[in-house]
Scaffold this active site. Structure first.
Site, PDB file in Angstrom:
ATOM      1  N   SER A  62      -9.860  -0.745   7.313  1.00  0.00           N
ATOM      2  CA  SER A  62      -9.210  -0.844   5.692  1.00  0.00           C
ATOM      3  C   SER A  62      -8.475  -1.924   5.345  1.00  0.00           C
ATOM      4  O   SER A  62      -8.106  -1.687   4.307  1.00  0.00           O
ATOM      5  CB  SER A  62      -8.335   0.567   5.536  1.00  0.00           C
TER       6      SER A  62
ATOM      7  N   SER B  24      -9.657   1.406   2.846  1.00  0.00           N
ATOM      8  CA  SER B  24      -8.745   2.277   1.879  1.00  0.00           C
ATOM      9  C   SER B  24      -8.028   1.435   1.159  1.00  0.00           C
ATOM     10  O   SER B  24      -7.198   1.866   0.278  1.00  0.00           O
ATOM     11  CB  SER B  24      -8.117   3.309   2.953  1.00  0.00           C
TER      12      SER B  24
ATOM     13  N   LYS C 294       0.814  -1.304  -0.021  1.00  0.00           N
ATOM     14  CA  LYS C 294       0.167  -0.013   0.060  1.00  0.00           C
ATOM     15  C   LYS C 294       0.808   1.273   0.016  1.00  0.00           C
ATOM     16  O   LYS C 294       1.759   1.191   0.632  1.00  0.00           O
ATOM     17  CB  LYS C 294      -0.900  -0.193   1.197  1.00  0.00           C
TER      18      LYS C 294
HETATM   19  N1  GLN Z   1     -13.416   3.810   6.289  1.00  0.00           N
HETATM   20  C1  GLN Z   1     -12.500   4.309   7.530  1.00  0.00           C
HETATM   21  C2  GLN Z   1     -12.064   5.783   7.509  1.00  0.00           C
HETATM   22  O1  GLN Z   1     -12.394   6.422   6.215  1.00  0.00           O
HETATM   23  C3  GLN Z   1     -11.601   3.579   7.849  1.00  0.00           C
HETATM   24  C4  GLN Z   1     -10.269   3.634   7.013  1.00  0.00           C
HETATM   25  C5  GLN Z   1      -9.097   3.016   7.541  1.00  0.00           C
HETATM   26  O2  GLN Z   1      -9.281   1.962   7.966  1.00  0.00           O
HETATM   27  N2  GLN Z   1      -7.768   3.616   7.015  1.00  0.00           N
HETATM   28  O3  GLN Z   1     -11.842   6.522   8.302  1.00  0.00           O
END
Ligand code: GLN
Length: 502
Positions: free
Chosen positions: A177, A153, A78
């Site tokens: 995410s 994400s 990532k």
């Molecule tokens: N969707 C959640 C957010 O937008 C979690 C994102 C994540 O785990 N990085 O914060």
């Protein structure tokens, strides 16, 4: 089976027997990327020279007697994890040209284990989002339906693994995410206990919530990658000194007597019936394998979403203050003074969701509102954690859905932040409570993968792996793959992507 479709453990066996070299395996993965990534768009950058050089080195190490489980195995990283000399964009315009001067500990550990970097994957900007639609560059597609999101994400790493464009992937999980995209593309995603994996060199979003973890094709592979990532790091003061167990020994198909809790708050109105059906069937399978299944209550669950959306943006607003046009990445042209430089750089560099989070977080932390919002959120965070402490005095793992829905269509939620936030309703409590968790495939609803989530107490990864492995061995879901139309004309991919990012 095609080489690019191998699991880590299958590839490892072939490499070890001498039937396969890492160079051949890596070439097969690069060819797969060139063939399908113009449809999936999982990668922000592909690094073929780095990969082939690392593969040659892995083959030399093996010839010299090294048998590390990840030696010679190609993976996708990532783009929020720092790689020395290689662009690390965080999916943001503000870092489109940022080249870190050092490696993140997680990447360094994978390199020491001999894993091969194929490239850096797409993500929601600064890991804020659930679909990769918040990437400043492009949206990644779900291999099961190219018109749908892969989740987020870490959607790029998840889609890369699901489309066989990497043997495994690395993601980060602040509120879901790793687990949510794993569920939406039908693979395994493991979010380790807070502190189990070093955050050094992980570009910070919510520092009390962030963790790096594996995205893999099966549970065995998750255990192998976790084993390489985990461990104390003097460079991260929150990393745990606790010794790392051998996670492979947790992979036993016998779960007789394992105590499995089903929280009633995780079967709510509004979740898709097909998801509920698949998860309920999975719980039956666990019971059939001898697990002791009981219903429990996590009464403060309803506060998890508002609590998370105070704490995560508050931490983000502080962490993202460093992007000022002076120290990192993008810098506005011809500013009239220093204030104009800050303002214009940030206005040009950040996308809408990141700006929204910075504003929410700054508001929650400001004098006069701090007590009403931030302090209150810290208090409800403690209550949420206590709910879990209570359950884990009687149970080994909690089981529930990973996501209330299957992959949604691209565009369906972009104009409705609240609806987007609901994608993580079942995953973010775990981050607030500092637990570990994983998502594994448990069936399909309307042709799209459904994820089953296991949550464990701090350092409960062996129990998670045991439950997940037993379920996986008893079911066929992890063997199912999306079929992709092949396009071999896209070997220009590297140039196009670089042009787009630059
Ligand atoms: N969707 C959640 C957010 O937008 C979690 C994102 C994540 O785990 N990085 O914060």
């Amino acid at each position: 089976m095609e080489l690019h479709a191998l699991t880590i453990h299958a590839a490892r066996a072939a490499l070890q027997s001498g039937d396969l070299t890492s160079v051949t395996l890596t070439e097969s993965l690069l060819n797969r990327i060139y063939a399908v990534d113009n449809q999936i768009r999982a990668y922000l950058s592909v690094t073929p020279e780095v990969a082939l050089e690392q593969a040659e080195e892995a083959d030399r190490r093996r010839a010299a007697g090294d048998t590390s489980p990840l030696l010679g195995i190609p993976f996708a990283l990532k783009d929020v994890i720092c790689t020395e000399g290689l662009t690390t964009t965080c999916g943001s315009r503000i870092l489109h040209n940022y080249i870190p001067p050092y490696d993140a500990t997680a990447y360094r550990r994978l390199r020491e284990a001999g894993a091969i970097l194929l490239g850096k994957t797409n993500m929601d900007e600064f890991a804020m989002g659930s679909s990769t639609e918040n990437s400043a560059f492009f949206t990644t597609r779900n291999p099961w339906d190219l018109e749908r999101v892969p989740g987020g994400s870490s959607g790029g790493s998840a889609a890369a693994v699901a489309a066989d464009e990497a043997i495994f992937g690395i993601g980060t999980d602040t509120g879901g995410s790793i687990r949510q995209p794993a569920a939406l593309v039908g693979i395994v995603g493991l979010r380790p206990t807070y502190g189990r994996v070093s955050r050094f060199g992980l570009v910070a979003y919510g520092s009390s919530l962030d963790q790096i973890g594996p995205l893999t094709k099966d549970v065995t592979d998750a255990a192998l990658v976790l084993g390489a990532l985990a461990g104390h790091d003097p460079l991260d003061s929150t990393s745990l000194p606790t010794p790392v167990p051998n996670y492979e020994t947790a992979l036993r198909s016998d779960i007789r007597g394992l105590r499995v809790a089903v929280p009633k708050e995780y079967f709510v109105e509004g979740m898709e019936p097909g998801v509920e059906r698949a998860v309920r069937d999975a719980i039956q399978v666990l019971a059939g394998l001898g697990a002791e299944v009981g219903e429990v209550s996590l009464p403060h669950t309803e506060y998890a979403l508002p609590t998370y959306y105070i704490i995560a943006p508050a931490e983000a607003s502080a962490n993202l203050a460093r992007y000022d046009g002076v120290r990192y990445g993008h810098s506005a042209a011809n500013p009239s003074d220093i204030w104009d430089l800050f303002r214009t750089t940030r206005d040009e560099g950040f996308g809408a969701e990141v700006k929204r989070r910075i504003m929410l977080g700054t508001y929650a932390l400001s004098a006069g509102y701090y007590d009403a919002y931030y302090r209150k959120a810290q208090q409800t965070r403690t209550l949420i954690k206590r709910d879990f402490d209570q359950v884990f005095t009687h149970y080994d793992v909690v089981v529930c859905p990973t996501s209330p829905s299957v992959a949604f269509p691209i565009g369906a939620r972009v104009d409705n932040p609240l609806q987007m936030y609901l994608a993580d309703i079942f995953t973010l409590s775990l981050n607030l409570a500092g637990l570990c968790g994983m998502s594994i495939p448990c069936g399909f609803s309307e042709g799209l993968p459904v994820g089953l989530q296991f949550m464990g107490p701090p350092l409960g990864e062996p129990a998670l792996l045991r439950a997940a492995y037993a379920y996986e061995q008893a079911t066929p879901w992890h063997t199912m793959k999306a079929s992709l139309p092949l396009d071999v004309t896209s070997s220009e991919l590297n140039e196009t992507d670089e042009a787009e990012i630059g």
